[in-house]
Design an enzyme around this catalytic site. Structure first.
Site, short mmCIF file in Angstrom:
data_model
loop_
_atom_site.label_atom_id
_atom_site.label_comp_id
_atom_site.label_asym_id
_atom_site.label_seq_id
_atom_site.Cartn_x
_atom_site.Cartn_y
_atom_site.Cartn_z
N HIS A 133 11.95 -42.23 3.61
CA HIS A 133 12.03 -42.84 4.94
C HIS A 133 13.45 -43.21 5.30
CE1 HIS A 133 12.81 -46.86 3.35
NE2 HIS A 133 11.88 -46.60 2.42
N GLU B 87 5.47 -47.23 -2.14
CA GLU B 87 6.60 -47.57 -3.00
C GLU B 87 6.13 -48.35 -4.22
OE1 GLU B 87 9.14 -46.74 -4.33
OE2 GLU B 87 10.88 -47.42 -3.18
#
Length: 191
Positions: free
Chosen positions: A12, A87
């Site tokens: 990202h 994550e």
């Protein structure tokens, strides 16, 4: 070594917390204008690739999902979400800035020097569990895909794909807004 389908792996774009060195883990913060520009650059890179037959999987966390929307707009739809791409969890350290942690050495804000924080975080997921999560995801892939994920998860996916040991995590480049192409055990950073 197992042969996996061709994959593009994207991290990202920069978030508000990335900009101030705040550890996100399973928490989230929005993309900055820089992060949006990085996702737009990923779109330009992917627009030059042949994505016929590719599917897209994204972490459901907002920063990755928003990056996927921008980077894949008009290229692949729908964007599927998979929790295994989130994550790494960093337990008690989520939401804290790196300089707020009790450290046994000076704080170095470079991404590579902070890698061991994700392994040492009290109550965190740890690299072994993350590797198993990434292996589980990759085992279930049925064909070529674009994966939109996070810094540590991206590195771990690439470690598995390149058949490297966890100790090699620091050898793999990180950085927001990157696009890596992995094919037949080889990695190429696209620009």
């Amino acid at each position: 070594m197992r042969i996996y389908p061709d994959l593009y792996i994207l991290r990202h774009g920069q978030t508000e917390w990335n900009a101030v060195h705040r550890i996100q883990g399973t928490l989230d913060s929005p993309l900055t204008p820089t992060g949006i520009a990085q996702a737009e650059a990923q779109h330009r890179i992917l627009s030059r690739q042949s994505l016929d037959g590719f599917v897209c999987f994204s972490s459901p966390q907002g920063r990755a999902a928003r990056t996927a929307e921008i980077a894949l707009q008009g290229l692949i739809a729908p964007i599927l979400q998979d929790d295994r791409l989130v994550e790494i969890g960093v337990g008690d350290w989520e939401g804290k800035r790196r300089d707020q942690l009790l450290m046994d050495r000076p704080v170095d804000e470079s991404e590579e020097s902070a890698l061991d924080l994700y392994e040492r975080a009290p109550g965190g997921e740890g690299f072994v569990a993350l590797r198993e999560r990434c292996r589980s995801f990759l085992k279930d892939l049925e064909g070529p895909a674009v994966l939109v994920t996070h810094g540590i998860t991206s590195r771990m996916l690439r470690l598995v794909l390149l058949d490297l040991d966890i100790a090699d995590i620091g050898r793999l480049e990180g950085g927001q807004g990157n696009v890596y192409f992995l094919s037949q055990g080889r990695q190429t950073k696209l620009e």
